[in-house]
Design a protein around this motif. Structure first.
Motif, short mmCIF file in Angstrom:
data_model
loop_
_atom_site.label_atom_id
_atom_site.label_comp_id
_atom_site.label_asym_id
_atom_site.label_seq_id
_atom_site.Cartn_x
_atom_site.Cartn_y
_atom_site.Cartn_z
N LEU A 176 -23.49 7.29 -9.11
CA LEU A 176 -22.48 7.37 -8.07
C LEU A 176 -21.87 6.00 -7.80
CD1 LEU A 176 -21.05 9.13 -5.96
CD2 LEU A 176 -22.88 8.58 -4.37
N VAL A 177 -22.69 4.97 -7.76
CA VAL A 177 -22.18 3.61 -7.53
C VAL A 177 -21.22 3.21 -8.65
CG1 VAL A 177 -22.83 1.16 -7.50
CG2 VAL A 177 -24.13 2.82 -6.15
N ALA A 178 -21.57 3.53 -9.90
CA ALA A 178 -20.71 3.20 -11.03
C ALA A 178 -19.37 3.91 -10.94
CB ALA A 178 -21.42 3.57 -12.34
N VAL A 179 -19.40 5.18 -10.56
CA VAL A 179 -18.15 5.94 -10.45
C VAL A 179 -17.28 5.39 -9.33
CG1 VAL A 179 -17.20 8.20 -9.82
CG2 VAL A 179 -19.05 8.05 -11.48
N VAL A 180 -17.88 5.11 -8.17
CA VAL A 180 -17.12 4.60 -7.04
C VAL A 180 -16.50 3.23 -7.34
CG1 VAL A 180 -17.31 3.77 -4.66
CG2 VAL A 180 -18.41 5.91 -5.32
N MET A 181 -17.25 2.38 -8.07
CA MET A 181 -16.77 1.03 -8.34
C MET A 181 -15.76 0.97 -9.48
SD MET A 181 -20.19 -1.34 -7.91
CE MET A 181 -19.24 -2.82 -8.31
N PHE A 182 -15.96 1.79 -10.52
CA PHE A 182 -15.16 1.64 -11.72
C PHE A 182 -14.26 2.83 -12.03
CE2 PHE A 182 -19.15 -0.76 -12.38
CZ PHE A 182 -18.62 -2.04 -12.39
N ALA A 183 -14.35 3.89 -11.26
CA ALA A 183 -13.52 5.07 -11.54
C ALA A 183 -12.90 5.55 -10.23
CB ALA A 183 -14.36 6.18 -12.19
N ARG A 184 -11.81 4.92 -9.87
CA ARG A 184 -11.11 5.31 -8.65
C ARG A 184 -10.64 6.76 -8.80
NH1 ARG A 184 -8.49 2.65 -4.44
NH2 ARG A 184 -6.74 3.80 -3.53
#
Length: 325
Positions: free
Chosen positions: A298-306
């Motif tokens: 989830l952190v990866a998606v929030v940070m790198f996949a707007r």
């Protein structure tokens, strides 16, 4: 007003939109051992789709959407275990009606508020239902859950079994109906007005749109869909536990939707699919720490996949268009 993540989709159904349904049928044929998990994923997709309708398009922020899901689950379970009504379609209809009634009654009250007040009221409604379900042990089974639920074969022909074939197709048809209704709403003047309300409710008031009544209407429709999803879970598992009304469950749904992409229709498809598969695989490999893996995802998606996972698709499509001559 534009719709984010439409990928060229309009009122007419494009061929790309049939790909999820083709893939779902391919899973049914090629991966029969995963049909029970597949049925559960389909239930969560329908549930996420109902939340996306009010959160992504109408801008109604809620932490209590599991109230409608849990009510639908318990209504279907009580009918099958206590009242002898075993027809799955009747159970579904009763669950939908109960969730719709709760939606319109609570919606007329809480939608007069906004912000933190609205958020807390939605959470309070779920908490009240959770406490009622916990205390009414004679009806709901309380903390032990409601078991002994009888679900008759669909149309007297298709029996729910341990292999999940009937459950999978049944959930797939229900999801298709929910998707069709949601899509018709989104690509209609009513759906356009919801996006306008989300963006600027004051301006919509100024042009004469009945903002409050449209919010209540979409909230009730969303509640009905969530109730149907709850009934599906009961019928496929033939068991209902208090977890369907828990705050953790509501938060899990929100994570799925954020993971896929809010306000995109198909974000409600991608989020639960990726979340449930990741949960299944991580629980097998790291049974004590699988939540840590979900958190990292989830952190990866929030940070790198707007815009969630579909935001990645947006980025890929835009780069391909810039690269093409």
């Amino acid at each position: 007003m534009s719709r984010r993540g439409s990928y060229g989709v309009g009122a007419r159904i494009g061929w790309l939109e049939w790909l999820p349904w083709v893939a779902a049928l391919a899973v049914f044929i090629a991966l029969p051992q995963y049909l029970p998990l597949g049925a559960r994923i389909l239930v969560y997709i329908l549930f996420a789709l109902s939340l996306d309708l009010i959160l992504g398009y109408a801008g109604i922020i809620t932490l209590g959407h599991s109230a409608f899901f849990g009510l639908g689950a318990y209504v279907a379970g009580i009918l099958g275990a206590k009242l002898g009504i075993t027809d799955p379609l009747l159970q579904m209809a009763a669950a939908a009606a109960a969730a719709a009634l709760l939606g319109v009654v609570t919606g007329t009250v809480i939608l007069r508020t906004k912000g933190l007040t609205l958020l807390m009221l939605t959470l309070a409604i779920t908490t009240i239902l959770l406490e009622v379900a916990n205390k009414a042990t004679g009806l709901t089974g309380g903390a032990d859950g409601l078991s002994g639920i009888v679900v008759a074969p669909i149309f007297g022909q298709f029996r729910f079994d341990m292999f999940g074939k009937t459950a999978y197709l049944y959930c797939l048809l229900a999801l298709f109906a929910g998707w069709w209704v949601t899509r018709r709403i989104v690509y209609s003047p009513f759906g356009t007005s919801l996006v306008g309300i989300r963006e600027n409710a004051v301006r919509m008031h100024a042009v004469g749109a009945p903002v409050y009544f449209r919010l209540v209407a979409v909230y009730t429709i969303s509640a009905t869909m969530a109730g149907c999803a709850g009934a599906l879970l009961t019928q496929t598992n033939q068991f209902v536990g208090l977890n369907v009304l828990s705050f953790e469950f509501a938060g899990e749904l929100l994570v799925m939707l954020v993971l896929g992409g809010v306000g995109r229709i198909y974000g409600a498809f991608a989020g639960p699919l990726v979340y449930m598969i990741a949960q299944d695989q991580l629980a097998k490999q790291f049974p004590e720490y699988w939540y840590f893996g979900i958190g990292l995802l989830l952190v990866a998606v929030v940070m790198f996949a707007r815009g969630g996972l579909l935001g990645i698709l947006d980025l890929a499509v835009s780069r391909m268009r810039r690269a093409s001559p």
